[in-house]
Design an enzyme around this catalytic site. Sequence first.
Site, PDB file in Angstrom:
ATOM      1  N   TYR A  53       0.842  -1.212   0.000  1.00 55.24           N
ATOM      2  CA  TYR A  53       0.000   0.000   0.000  1.00 55.24           C
ATOM      3  C   TYR A  53       0.877   1.261   0.000  1.00 55.24           C
ATOM      4  CZ  TYR A  53      -3.721   3.143   1.752  1.00 55.24           C
ATOM      5  OH  TYR A  53      -4.625   4.163   1.931  1.00 55.24           O
ATOM      6  N   LYS A 102       1.113   4.235  -2.753  1.00 56.42           N
ATOM      7  CA  LYS A 102       0.774   5.621  -2.406  1.00 56.42           C
ATOM      8  C   LYS A 102       1.959   6.564  -2.612  1.00 56.42           C
ATOM      9  CE  LYS A 102      -3.536   4.900  -1.366  1.00 56.42           C
ATOM     10  NZ  LYS A 102      -4.595   5.466  -2.226  1.00 56.42           N
TER      11      LYS A 102
HETATM   12  P1  NDP Z   1     -13.436   2.631   1.109  1.00 53.24           P
HETATM   13  O1  NDP Z   1     -12.919   1.242   1.259  1.00 53.24           O
HETATM   14  O2  NDP Z   1     -14.404   3.156   2.103  1.00 53.24           O
HETATM   15  O3  NDP Z   1     -14.031   2.842  -0.363  1.00 53.24           O
HETATM   16  C1  NDP Z   1     -13.282   2.434  -1.462  1.00 53.24           C
HETATM   17  C2  NDP Z   1     -13.947   2.889  -2.744  1.00 53.24           C
HETATM   18  O4  NDP Z   1     -13.100   2.482  -3.848  1.00 53.24           O
HETATM   19  C3  NDP Z   1     -15.295   2.263  -2.971  1.00 53.24           C
HETATM   20  O5  NDP Z   1     -16.111   3.207  -3.629  1.00 53.24           O
HETATM   21  C4  NDP Z   1     -14.985   1.090  -3.915  1.00 53.24           C
HETATM   22  O6  NDP Z   1     -16.082   0.742  -4.744  1.00 53.24           O
HETATM   23  C5  NDP Z   1     -13.873   1.694  -4.748  1.00 53.24           C
HETATM   24  N1  NDP Z   1     -12.999   0.727  -5.403  1.00 53.24           N
HETATM   25  C6  NDP Z   1     -12.252  -0.243  -4.834  1.00 53.24           C
HETATM   26  N2  NDP Z   1     -11.593  -0.935  -5.775  1.00 53.24           N
HETATM   27  C7  NDP Z   1     -11.942  -0.388  -6.973  1.00 53.24           C
HETATM   28  C8  NDP Z   1     -11.616  -0.663  -8.322  1.00 53.24           C
HETATM   29  N3  NDP Z   1     -10.772  -1.648  -8.659  1.00 53.24           N
HETATM   30  N4  NDP Z   1     -12.179   0.091  -9.287  1.00 53.24           N
HETATM   31  C9  NDP Z   1     -13.047   1.092  -8.982  1.00 53.24           C
HETATM   32  N5  NDP Z   1     -13.397   1.403  -7.720  1.00 53.24           N
HETATM   33  C10 NDP Z   1     -12.848   0.664  -6.731  1.00 53.24           C
HETATM   34  O7  NDP Z   1     -12.113   3.547   1.070  1.00 53.24           O
HETATM   35  P2  NDP Z   1     -11.825   4.993   1.700  1.00 53.24           P
HETATM   36  O8  NDP Z   1     -12.917   5.923   1.388  1.00 53.24           O
HETATM   37  O9  NDP Z   1     -11.377   4.808   3.097  1.00 53.24           O
HETATM   38  O10 NDP Z   1     -10.507   5.390   0.864  1.00 53.24           O
HETATM   39  C11 NDP Z   1     -10.573   6.170  -0.325  1.00 53.24           C
HETATM   40  C12 NDP Z   1      -9.139   6.492  -0.741  1.00 53.24           C
HETATM   41  O11 NDP Z   1      -8.484   7.186   0.322  1.00 53.24           O
HETATM   42  C13 NDP Z   1      -8.284   5.254  -1.024  1.00 53.24           C
HETATM   43  O12 NDP Z   1      -7.410   5.513  -2.094  1.00 53.24           O
HETATM   44  C14 NDP Z   1      -7.502   5.085   0.272  1.00 53.24           C
HETATM   45  O13 NDP Z   1      -6.291   4.396   0.051  1.00 53.24           O
HETATM   46  C15 NDP Z   1      -7.280   6.534   0.654  1.00 53.24           C
HETATM   47  N6  NDP Z   1      -6.990   6.728   2.057  1.00 53.24           N
HETATM   48  C16 NDP Z   1      -7.898   6.380   3.040  1.00 53.24           C
HETATM   49  C17 NDP Z   1      -7.588   6.597   4.360  1.00 53.24           C
HETATM   50  C18 NDP Z   1      -8.541   6.258   5.467  1.00 53.24           C
HETATM   51  O14 NDP Z   1      -8.146   6.423   6.642  1.00 53.24           O
HETATM   52  N7  NDP Z   1      -9.743   5.803   5.217  1.00 53.24           N
HETATM   53  C19 NDP Z   1      -6.302   7.180   4.757  1.00 53.24           C
HETATM   54  C20 NDP Z   1      -5.436   7.511   3.674  1.00 53.24           C
HETATM   55  C21 NDP Z   1      -5.775   7.301   2.371  1.00 53.24           C
HETATM   56  P3  NDP Z   1     -16.845  -0.689  -4.565  1.00 53.24           P
HETATM   57  O15 NDP Z   1     -17.473  -0.683  -3.209  1.00 53.24           O
HETATM   58  O16 NDP Z   1     -17.846  -0.724  -5.673  1.00 53.24           O
HETATM   59  O17 NDP Z   1     -15.769  -1.729  -4.703  1.00 53.24           O
END
Ligand code: NDP
Length: 247
Positions: free
Chosen positions: A155, A159
């Site tokens: 990861y 990133k």
């Molecule tokens: P969630 O797990 O809550 O949501 C992930 C989203 O990404 C969902 O909408 C999911 O859709 C979609 N997704 C996953 N795989 C794919 C794919 N192959 N193609 C298209 N869509 C995809 O994640 P967060 O909201 O927590 O995180 C969002 C971003 O922020 C990520 O990049 C994460 O790494 C980053 N981030 C999050 C942090 C946190 O503390 N939460 C901290 C730092 C960074 P579906 O449900 O349809 O699969």
Amino acid sequence: MSEPGRVALVTGGSRGIGRAICERLAADGCRVAVNYSRRADAAEEVVAAIVAAGGTAIAVGADVGDASAVEAMFTTIESAFGPVEVLVNNAGITRDGLLMRMSEADWSDVLVTNLSSIYLCTRRAMKGMVRARWGRVISVSSVSGIAGNPGQANYAASKAGIIGFSKSVSKEVGSRNITVNVVAPGFIETDMTDALGEGAKSTATDSIAVGRLGTPQEVASAVGYLASPEAAYITGHVLVVDGGIAL
Ligand code: NDP
């Protein structure tokens, strides 16, 4: 405020941080394409919320790590709204584990979904942005990509890669009025962090200066700013939104 009527694509817009970004950009006047990979119902819920608030949105399914699915997604958005002007690369997954036990599948799934997706979507969106001589690309990285995190070699590598990618592309397209920036969240309350459990969350909170986890809306505010006309002179930047995590 984003300029009214801009076409925005938010990858992984159906839940968590992505959902908050969709709602923020729609409130700022963008027509929003809400991308999802598996849960169409969640994406349709976001669209309904945006429409109920007076905005415009569509749901577009695509695995952003799959080149042909990305091409089909952009074609769908172009037919509905026109070329993508604001691209938010937000979709991301975790497959945590110590390196010694990390499988090749856990390495490559994370690198493809979190990093190759950004190459695919940004390259595709760039065609229309260069033609229009205007564009905004904002990618969601993580403090893990800056400081590293045990159990997250895959990861953190993905990133950190987003940061190098974005700085390079910002230099390629800056003269075309296209900015390319990164938002690096810390610990934000979403499904992704819910999976860690209360113990891990409370330990994390101890190292956060403001003493709490962040909200998806607080990350969306940073993205909304970088998409706005006020941020026209900011590019190749990494905006950390972490409440002051001790790295
Ligand atoms: P969630 O797990 O809550 O949501 C992930 C989203 O990404 C969902 O909408 C999911 O859709 C979609 N997704 C996953 N795989 C794919 C794919 N192959 N193609 C298209 N869509 C995809 O994640 P967060 O909201 O927590 O995180 C969002 C971003 O922020 C990520 O990049 C994460 O790494 C980053 N981030 C999050 C942090 C946190 O503390 N939460 C901290 C730092 C960074 P579906 O449900 O349809 O699969």
